[in-house]
Design an enzyme around this catalytic site. Structure first.
Site, short mmCIF file in Angstrom:
data_model
loop_
_atom_site.label_atom_id
_atom_site.label_comp_id
_atom_site.label_asym_id
_atom_site.label_seq_id
_atom_site.Cartn_x
_atom_site.Cartn_y
_atom_site.Cartn_z
N HIS A 152 0.83 -1.20 0.00
CA HIS A 152 0.00 0.00 0.00
C HIS A 152 0.87 1.25 0.00
O HIS A 152 2.08 1.17 0.14
CB HIS A 152 -1.03 0.00 1.14
CG HIS A 152 -0.46 -0.10 2.51
ND1 HIS A 152 -0.95 -0.98 3.45
CD2 HIS A 152 0.55 0.56 3.13
CE1 HIS A 152 -0.27 -0.84 4.58
NE2 HIS A 152 0.64 0.08 4.41
N GLU A 181 4.80 0.40 0.13
CA GLU A 181 5.53 -0.36 1.14
C GLU A 181 5.03 -1.79 1.17
O GLU A 181 3.87 -2.07 0.87
CB GLU A 181 5.39 0.27 2.53
CG GLU A 181 3.99 0.27 3.09
CD GLU A 181 3.93 0.75 4.53
OE1 GLU A 181 4.21 -0.06 5.43
OE2 GLU A 181 3.58 1.93 4.75
N HIS A 222 10.03 -0.34 11.72
CA HIS A 222 9.44 0.26 12.92
C HIS A 222 10.37 0.07 14.12
O HIS A 222 10.22 0.77 15.13
CB HIS A 222 8.09 -0.38 13.23
CG HIS A 222 6.98 0.05 12.33
ND1 HIS A 222 6.61 1.36 12.14
CD2 HIS A 222 6.12 -0.68 11.57
CE1 HIS A 222 5.58 1.41 11.31
NE2 HIS A 222 5.26 0.20 10.95
#
Length: 105
Positions: free
Chosen positions: A39, A57, A90
């Site tokens: 997306h 990504e 992350h």
């Protein structure tokens, strides 16, 4: 291009496999399993990628290519022309933000 996200090393072939899968899904307007990946990645962090956006990504995994389920922390970034932009994670970032993986952004 080989990359290390947090403490997880990825070989160049693993990075390439994720980027290729992201490209195939994007070009066929499809997603991995019942997920939303690949997306749009908006690059709110302002990474200086070597290729221009817009970006997509897609999760990168150590064991095979992502096909659904938990995406984990690590992502490969491609542009909508299927050029590899970099790898981000992350891990080590606050909240839902990303930081660059080493050797990749």
């Amino acid at each position: 291009e080989a990359s290390t996200c947090g403490s997880t090393p990825y070989s160049a072939s693993q990075v390439r496999a994720a980027a290729n899968a992201a490209c195939q899904y994007y070009q066929s307007d499809d997603t991995a399993g019942s997920t939303t990946y690949p997306h749009t990645y908006n690059n709110y962090e302002g990474f200086d990628f070597a290729v221009n956006g817009p970006y997509q990504e897609f999760p990168i995994r150590t064991g095979g290519v992502y096909s659904g389920g938990s995406p984990g922390a690590d992502r490969v970034i491609i542009n909508t022309s299927c050029q590899y932009a970099g790898a981000i994670t992350h891990t080590g970032a606050s909240g839902n933000n990303f930081v660059g993986c080493s050797n990749s952004t």
